[in-house]
Design a protein around this motif. Structure first.
Motif, PDB file in Angstrom:
ATOM      1  N   GLN A   1      29.540   4.149  -0.425  1.00 54.64           N
ATOM      2  CA  GLN A   1      28.138   3.322  -0.539  1.00 54.64           C
ATOM      3  C   GLN A   1      26.993   4.196  -0.107  1.00 54.64           C
ATOM      4  O   GLN A   1      26.079   4.150  -0.984  1.00 54.64           O
ATOM      5  CB  GLN A   1      28.330   2.217   0.496  1.00 54.64           C
ATOM      6  CG  GLN A   1      29.177   0.903   0.204  1.00 54.64           C
ATOM      7  CD  GLN A   1      28.430   0.574  -1.423  1.00 54.64           C
ATOM      8  OE1 GLN A   1      27.340   0.269  -1.741  1.00 54.64           O
ATOM      9  NE2 GLN A   1      29.535   0.565  -2.299  1.00 54.64           N
ATOM     10  N   SER A   2      27.085   5.219   0.829  1.00 56.55           N
ATOM     11  CA  SER A   2      26.317   6.281   1.240  1.00 56.55           C
ATOM     12  C   SER A   2      25.888   6.901   0.062  1.00 56.55           C
ATOM     13  O   SER A   2      24.564   7.213  -0.315  1.00 56.55           O
ATOM     14  CB  SER A   2      26.518   6.900   2.386  1.00 56.55           C
ATOM     15  OG  SER A   2      25.687   7.998   2.645  1.00 56.55           O
ATOM     16  N   ARG A   3      26.837   7.474  -0.647  1.00 51.72           N
ATOM     17  CA  ARG A   3      26.430   8.352  -1.987  1.00 51.72           C
ATOM     18  C   ARG A   3      26.029   7.654  -2.897  1.00 51.72           C
ATOM     19  O   ARG A   3      25.070   8.071  -3.565  1.00 51.72           O
ATOM     20  CB  ARG A   3      27.997   9.168  -2.178  1.00 51.72           C
ATOM     21  CG  ARG A   3      28.219  10.119  -1.183  1.00 51.72           C
ATOM     22  CD  ARG A   3      29.264  11.102  -1.284  1.00 51.72           C
ATOM     23  NE  ARG A   3      29.821  11.631  -0.400  1.00 51.72           N
ATOM     24  CZ  ARG A   3      30.420  12.925  -0.473  1.00 51.72           C
ATOM     25  NH1 ARG A   3      30.581  13.712  -1.662  1.00 51.72           N
ATOM     26  NH2 ARG A   3      30.882  13.470   0.644  1.00 51.72           N
ATOM     27  N   VAL A   4      26.364   6.191  -3.231  1.00 49.89           N
ATOM     28  CA  VAL A   4      25.763   5.564  -4.389  1.00 49.89           C
ATOM     29  C   VAL A   4      24.168   5.254  -4.017  1.00 49.89           C
ATOM     30  O   VAL A   4      23.533   5.689  -4.730  1.00 49.89           O
ATOM     31  CB  VAL A   4      26.542   4.261  -4.458  1.00 49.89           C
ATOM     32  CG1 VAL A   4      25.562   3.295  -5.311  1.00 49.89           C
ATOM     33  CG2 VAL A   4      28.049   4.399  -4.973  1.00 49.89           C
ATOM     34  N   LYS A   5      23.853   4.981  -2.705  1.00 55.52           N
ATOM     35  CA  LYS A   5      22.359   4.823  -2.342  1.00 55.52           C
ATOM     36  C   LYS A   5      21.803   6.175  -2.621  1.00 55.52           C
ATOM     37  O   LYS A   5      20.507   6.039  -3.013  1.00 55.52           O
ATOM     38  CB  LYS A   5      22.424   4.287  -1.135  1.00 55.52           C
ATOM     39  CG  LYS A   5      22.738   2.834  -0.678  1.00 55.52           C
ATOM     40  CD  LYS A   5      22.696   2.432   0.512  1.00 55.52           C
ATOM     41  CE  LYS A   5      23.169   0.846   0.730  1.00 55.52           C
ATOM     42  NZ  LYS A   5      23.257   0.603   2.050  1.00 55.52           N
ATOM     43  N   LYS A   6      22.466   7.589  -2.363  1.00 52.89           N
ATOM     44  CA  LYS A   6      21.750   8.498  -2.278  1.00 52.89           C
ATOM     45  C   LYS A   6      21.437   8.973  -3.866  1.00 52.89           C
ATOM     46  O   LYS A   6      20.422   9.235  -4.154  1.00 52.89           O
ATOM     47  CB  LYS A   6      22.588   9.637  -1.662  1.00 52.89           C
ATOM     48  CG  LYS A   6      22.184  11.157  -1.836  1.00 52.89           C
ATOM     49  CD  LYS A   6      22.989  11.976  -1.342  1.00 52.89           C
ATOM     50  CE  LYS A   6      22.917  13.441  -1.805  1.00 52.89           C
ATOM     51  NZ  LYS A   6      23.937  14.500  -1.588  1.00 52.89           N
TER      52      LYS A   6
ATOM     53  N   GLU B   1      28.944  14.274  -6.859  1.00 56.00           N
ATOM     54  CA  GLU B   1      29.061  13.008  -6.182  1.00 56.00           C
ATOM     55  C   GLU B   1      29.560  11.855  -6.933  1.00 56.00           C
ATOM     56  O   GLU B   1      30.424  11.102  -6.305  1.00 56.00           O
ATOM     57  CB  GLU B   1      27.286  12.809  -5.801  1.00 56.00           C
ATOM     58  CG  GLU B   1      26.791  13.718  -5.130  1.00 56.00           C
ATOM     59  CD  GLU B   1      27.106  13.656  -3.394  1.00 56.00           C
ATOM     60  OE1 GLU B   1      27.619  12.733  -3.051  1.00 56.00           O
ATOM     61  OE2 GLU B   1      27.254  14.817  -2.816  1.00 56.00           O
ATOM     62  N   GLU B   2      29.493  11.930  -8.269  1.00 52.71           N
ATOM     63  CA  GLU B   2      29.979  10.740  -9.289  1.00 52.71           C
ATOM     64  C   GLU B   2      31.390  11.064  -9.009  1.00 52.71           C
ATOM     65  O   GLU B   2      32.183  10.033  -9.153  1.00 52.71           O
ATOM     66  CB  GLU B   2      29.263  10.910 -10.555  1.00 52.71           C
ATOM     67  CG  GLU B   2      27.848  10.358 -10.520  1.00 52.71           C
ATOM     68  CD  GLU B   2      27.244  10.671 -11.974  1.00 52.71           C
ATOM     69  OE1 GLU B   2      27.797  11.411 -12.828  1.00 52.71           O
ATOM     70  OE2 GLU B   2      25.811  10.570 -11.977  1.00 52.71           O
TER      71      GLU B   2
ATOM     72  N   GLU C   1      21.064   6.676  -6.141  1.00 54.04           N
ATOM     73  CA  GLU C   1      19.913   5.750  -6.485  1.00 54.04           C
ATOM     74  C   GLU C   1      18.378   6.206  -6.222  1.00 54.04           C
ATOM     75  O   GLU C   1      17.703   5.946  -7.157  1.00 54.04           O
ATOM     76  CB  GLU C   1      20.188   4.723  -6.306  1.00 54.04           C
ATOM     77  CG  GLU C   1      21.435   3.759  -6.618  1.00 54.04           C
ATOM     78  CD  GLU C   1      21.599   2.254  -6.059  1.00 54.04           C
ATOM     79  OE1 GLU C   1      20.957   2.039  -4.814  1.00 54.04           O
ATOM     80  OE2 GLU C   1      22.536   1.625  -6.481  1.00 54.04           O
ATOM     81  N   LYS C   2      18.216   7.083  -5.080  1.00 52.76           N
ATOM     82  CA  LYS C   2      17.103   7.419  -4.565  1.00 52.76           C
ATOM     83  C   LYS C   2      16.657   8.781  -5.251  1.00 52.76           C
ATOM     84  O   LYS C   2      15.459   8.943  -5.362  1.00 52.76           O
ATOM     85  CB  LYS C   2      17.096   7.728  -2.999  1.00 52.76           C
ATOM     86  CG  LYS C   2      17.187   6.419  -2.266  1.00 52.76           C
ATOM     87  CD  LYS C   2      17.202   6.453  -0.824  1.00 52.76           C
ATOM     88  CE  LYS C   2      17.297   5.262  -0.336  1.00 52.76           C
ATOM     89  NZ  LYS C   2      17.363   5.131   1.211  1.00 52.76           N
TER      90      LYS C   2
END
Length: 544
Positions: A290-295, A272-273, A297-298
């Protein structure tokens, strides 16, 4: 019965546990384990109310009687041994006096309402008195004292006349006689001989009906008593349904599963990174990035807890001694008693200790095991007979009081260096590190160390020298189970000769091939391992 729910506790900056939960159910048998300093004693103190949790809740059923045995026995004086044991049941004694007073009052004339109130109080008092075992309190106190090695001839001895180890037995007898609903035992076997340990096992199995939570460094004892393990480690509390051996196996399986999950998560995170780094600058992929960044973070990151530190060492190959290591001829030892007269410890001992033998010296407390080792080690002269060491024998002696001869003002590093003055600083530091004294720990003064740390220092100074005969008096006394296992493995590999006293049956069963038993001043030699000795003496049914 007792529920600890979402509790958190820290001492200063050290977090012991956070959001931890477990329960003690009626009649359950729980073993409390974890590395030193993880918070095992704090768990006991939270349950007894001596400490409060920072967060969370501890709930306990009403009228639950809790008995807590700790290594801090406090001052004992002014009573006989039997009186001291019964004093812990002061509430039971007081109830008995109340019941007798109420029975006397019932013989006096009174109004119906007053009599009804008295009968209700009387019924409540009788129920509690019976629940606490009040009707057989003295008989129970006597039975427990005898089981722990303090016989009828010592019941009325002043408690202050007993040594520290025997006072610990009296303190343990106090708690057992109380017969509480919940029994908290912190290292109950520390000052017991094998006979008393076996008695305690049988008492807990057949006589005691309440719930138990205990710590113990005796692996056999834990395996035979507990059916649940409560582990305090890595800032949490984890429960395992099984005995100590099951816990070791299950913990390893869980760790392997956690490592596999961690590897999979790390691989996923890396992918992902990599996607985010590759497409972060492209407007066409902005939404996906953005979707993967939020994913990410969670996602709750899997943490691998550090492995417990253990002693890692091996004895250096010792110089070879002659085949005949110790020759004994007509050996006897008599102590002069302070009040006058003599006491024969053992007599008429003749025999040979051969190279590479691993020998256990056994017998009840006070039989003379430590005295025999002192004579072997040259720490005390025999009253008659001779002890002759063979050719090229270099003897190392570890006594129960070895820690007392350490210089309290010296540091760990200085103490180990004194044993090997010719060694370089690097060699001394490596040896200290092998015994878990790393970094600034090597500069700790001896008087600031715990009993287990002092034991490790003494073992390090023994290891530092070219010894081929080890005479060890209770070397495991202050070591935790993991440290005992590593010492056991080292002694199994040791190419020299070992003569030792230990109350750890797992240790003896796994190490020795010959047994010397001291009994009523005589020594009997058993040409077989510890299991053979138990079988030949009929002790296997009680100790197995």
């Amino acid at each position: 019965m007792i529920h600890l729910t979402s509790i958190s506790k820290q001492h200063g900056s050290q977090v012991l546990f956070k959001d931890a939960s477990f329960q003690i159910l009626p009649g359950s048998r729980n073993g409390l384990v974890g590395p030193n300093g993880a918070g095992k004693t704090t768990i006991f103190r939270l349950i007894t109310g001596e400490e409060e949790p920072d967060n969370g809740q501890i709930s306990c059923a009403k009228k639950t009687v809790i008995g807590y045995f700790s290594q801090d026995v406090g001052d004992m004086s002014g009573r006989s041994a039997l009186e001291e044991v019964m004093a812990a049941s002061a509430r039971t004694v007081a109830l008995g006096e109340e019941i007798r007073a109420m029975e006397a009052a019932m013989c006096e004339p009174m109004g119906d309402d007053e009599l009804a109130a008295l009968l209700e109080r009387y019924g409540d008092a009788q129920e509690e008195f019976e629940h606490r075992g009040g009707y057989d309190l003295e008989a129970r106190a006597q039975a427990v004292l005898t089981g722990l090695g303090i016989g009828p001839d010592a019941y009325n001895r002043p408690v202050e006349s007993f040594s520290g180890g025997w006072k610990m037995r009296i303190a343990l007898a106090r708690i057992l006689t109380l017969n509480p609903d919940v029994l908290l035992l912190d290292e109950p076997t520390n000052h017991l001989d094998v006979e008393s340990i076996v008695w305690l096992e049988e008492w807990l199995a057949s006589e005691y009906k309440g719930a138990l939570l205990m710590t113990s460094h005796d692996r056999d004892f834990m395996n035979r008593i507990v059916t649940t393990i409560v582990e305090v480690a890595n800032k949490t509390v984890t429960t395992y349904s099984g005995n100590y051996d099951f816990y070791l196996r299950e913990r390893e399986i869980r760790r392997e599963q956690l490592l596999a999950s961690h590897r999979r998560q790390q691989e996923m995170l890396a992918k992902e990174e990599e996607f985010i780094a590759r497409f972060a600058a492209r407007a066409s992929h902005a939404a996906q990035v953005q979707s993967r960044v939020k994913k990410l973070e969670k996602i709750e990151r899997i943490e691998i807890p550090p492995e417990q530190k253990t002693i890692k060492f091996e004895f250096a190959e010792p110089p070879r001694s002659g085949d005949d290591v110790v020759a004994m001829q007509g050996l006897a030892k008599t102590w002069q008693l302070p009040e006058g007269g003599d006491k024969s410890v053992f007599g008429g001992v003749s025999g040979l200790i051969r190279r590479q033998e691993k020998i256990a010296v056994v017998g009840v407390n006070g039989a003379g095991k430590s005295t025999f080792l002192k004579v072997l080690a040259g720490e005390t002269e025999p009253t008659s007979g001779t002890v002759n060491l063979g050719a090229s024998v270099n003897l190392g002696y570890f006594s129960q009081h070895a820690m007392d001869v350490l210089d309290p003002k010296r540091t760990v590093f200085e103490t180990v260096q004194d044993a090997i003055p010719q060694a370089s600083i690097g060699v001394v530091r490596n040896l200290c590190a092998a015994f878990l004294f790393q970094g600034d720990d090597v500069d700790k003064r001896i008087d600031k160390l715990s009993g287990g740390e002092k034991s490790r220092v003494v073992l390090a100074t023994l290891l530092a020298r070219p010894i081929n005969l080890l005479v060890l008096d209770e070397p495991t006394n202050h070591l935790d189970i993991q440290s005992r296992e590593i010492l056991l493995e080292a002694l199994q590999k040791f190419a020299g000769t070992v003569v030792l006293v230990s109350h750890d049956r797992h240790f003896l069963r796994s190490l020795v091939g010959r047994v010397f038993e001291i009994d009523h001043g005589e020594m009997r030699v058993y040409e077989g391992d510890y299991e053979y000795y138990l079988h030949k003496t009929g002790r296997d049914s009680r100790a197995a």
